[in-house]
Motif scaffolding. Structure first.
Motif, PDB file in Angstrom:
ATOM      1  N   ARG A   1       0.796  -1.296   0.008  1.00  0.00           N
ATOM      2  CA  ARG A   1       0.181  -0.023  -0.042  1.00  0.00           C
ATOM      3  C   ARG A   1       0.877   1.286  -0.126  1.00  0.00           C
ATOM      4  O   ARG A   1       1.911   1.192   0.426  1.00  0.00           O
ATOM      5  N   PRO A   2       0.304   2.448  -0.549  1.00  0.00           N
ATOM      6  CA  PRO A   2       1.134   3.410  -0.583  1.00  0.00           C
ATOM      7  C   PRO A   2       1.226   4.069   0.986  1.00  0.00           C
ATOM      8  O   PRO A   2       0.469   3.764   1.917  1.00  0.00           O
ATOM      9  N   VAL A   3       2.493   4.573   1.246  1.00  0.00           N
ATOM     10  CA  VAL A   3       2.788   4.973   2.586  1.00  0.00           C
ATOM     11  C   VAL A   3       1.800   6.000   3.015  1.00  0.00           C
ATOM     12  O   VAL A   3       1.445   5.902   4.116  1.00  0.00           O
ATOM     13  N   ILE A   4       1.217   7.196   2.328  1.00  0.00           N
ATOM     14  CA  ILE A   4       0.241   7.991   2.608  1.00  0.00           C
ATOM     15  C   ILE A   4      -0.973   7.576   1.827  1.00  0.00           C
ATOM     16  O   ILE A   4      -0.886   7.983   0.437  1.00  0.00           O
ATOM     17  N   PRO A   5      -1.961   6.834   2.202  1.00  0.00           N
ATOM     18  CA  PRO A   5      -2.888   6.201   1.455  1.00  0.00           C
ATOM     19  C   PRO A   5      -3.832   7.229   0.563  1.00  0.00           C
ATOM     20  O   PRO A   5      -4.404   6.947  -0.554  1.00  0.00           O
ATOM     21  N   PHE A   6      -4.029   8.411   1.057  1.00  0.00           N
ATOM     22  CA  PHE A   6      -4.876   9.278   0.590  1.00  0.00           C
ATOM     23  C   PHE A   6      -4.133  10.124  -0.586  1.00  0.00           C
ATOM     24  O   PHE A   6      -4.847  10.945  -1.314  1.00  0.00           O
ATOM     25  N   LEU A   7      -2.814   9.960  -0.759  1.00  0.00           N
ATOM     26  CA  LEU A   7      -2.160  10.456  -1.895  1.00  0.00           C
ATOM     27  C   LEU A   7      -2.081   9.467  -2.922  1.00  0.00           C
ATOM     28  O   LEU A   7      -2.150   8.242  -2.668  1.00  0.00           O
ATOM     29  N   ASN A   8      -1.915   9.708  -4.232  1.00  0.00           N
ATOM     30  CA  ASN A   8      -1.627   8.831  -5.395  1.00  0.00           C
ATOM     31  C   ASN A   8      -0.404   8.077  -5.240  1.00  0.00           C
ATOM     32  O   ASN A   8       0.777   8.697  -4.719  1.00  0.00           O
ATOM     33  N   ARG A   9      -0.315   7.034  -5.730  1.00  0.00           N
ATOM     34  CA  ARG A   9       0.935   6.257  -5.670  1.00  0.00           C
ATOM     35  C   ARG A   9       2.028   6.860  -6.148  1.00  0.00           C
ATOM     36  O   ARG A   9       2.994   6.621  -5.786  1.00  0.00           O
TER      37      ARG A   9
ATOM     38  N   TYR B   1       9.116   8.675  -2.476  1.00  0.00           N
ATOM     39  CA  TYR B   1      10.277   8.776  -1.614  1.00  0.00           C
ATOM     40  C   TYR B   1      10.065   7.942  -0.397  1.00  0.00           C
ATOM     41  O   TYR B   1      10.849   7.142   0.042  1.00  0.00           O
ATOM     42  N   LEU B   2       8.831   8.112   0.253  1.00  0.00           N
ATOM     43  CA  LEU B   2       8.587   7.339   1.695  1.00  0.00           C
ATOM     44  C   LEU B   2       8.701   5.993   1.389  1.00  0.00           C
ATOM     45  O   LEU B   2       9.147   5.028   2.329  1.00  0.00           O
TER      46      LEU B   2
END
Length: 181
Positions: free
Chosen positions: A127-135, A142-143
């Motif tokens: 999953r993306p590190v910050i889920p509400f942002l686009n992959r 970076y994260l």
């Protein structure tokens, strides 16, 4: 239905069967012959198998992709069409497209052995590190790289720790890792 249409349909079925058994060159010949007839009378999987055979044997990746997409559009309920589409995406080094095709194919047939094998081969994306942002957002990229390097460092530490455990006994108390909480 005329005799000629039946022959083209039989050629398509024979080509699909040959491709399923791994005889891609012979299957490609049969499927190309079948495409000379009425395409609406052909099984929809003929398009995806022809597309993959073209991409695999003739290195016609773009034409093969278009043909496989046509097969998926005509028969979205056939997991083999998604399987062939995913394999073409992998030949084109398009991991994202392959992943999408695998996910859609597994919705149709969750037990499809080929799709499951491909999924195991390319892996499941985290999953993306910050889920509400686009992959594709800069922060997630970076994260994600930082997370990946931390995971690799931890696994290396565990390997080293297990190899040293038999050699030396440490009196240090284990401190919990904040990332594991």
């Amino acid at each position: 239905m005329s005799r000629q249409e039946i022959d083209f349909s039989d050629a398509a079925r024979e080509g699909i069967d040959l491709c399923k058994r791994g005889h891609w060159d012979e299957g490609l010949v049969c499927l190309n012959q079948a495409m000379l007839g009425d395409r609406s009378a052909l099984p929809s999987s003929a398009f995806s198998y022809l597309g993959y055979a073209m991409a695999l044997r003739e290195n016609k990746l773009w034409e093969g992709l278009n043909m496989a997409q046509l097969g998926v559009e005509n028969a979205f309920y056939d997991a083999d069409n998604f399987f062939n589409l995913a394999r073409i995406y992998l030949l084109r080094d398009n991991r994202r497209g392959a992943h999408q095709a695998i996910v859609e194919g597994l919705k149709v047939s969750p037990d499809h052995r080929g799709l499951l094998a491909l999924q195991g081969k390319i892996g499941v994306r985290a999953r993306p590190v910050i889920p509400f942002l686009n992959r594709d957002h800069l922060f997630n990229i970076y994260l994600g790289k930082v997370r990946h390097s931390l995971k690799n460092a931890r696994s290396q530490q565990k390997k080293q720790k297990s190899s040293k455990a038999g050699k030396k006994v440490s009196k240090k108390q284990d401190v919990p890792n904040l990332f594991d909480l």
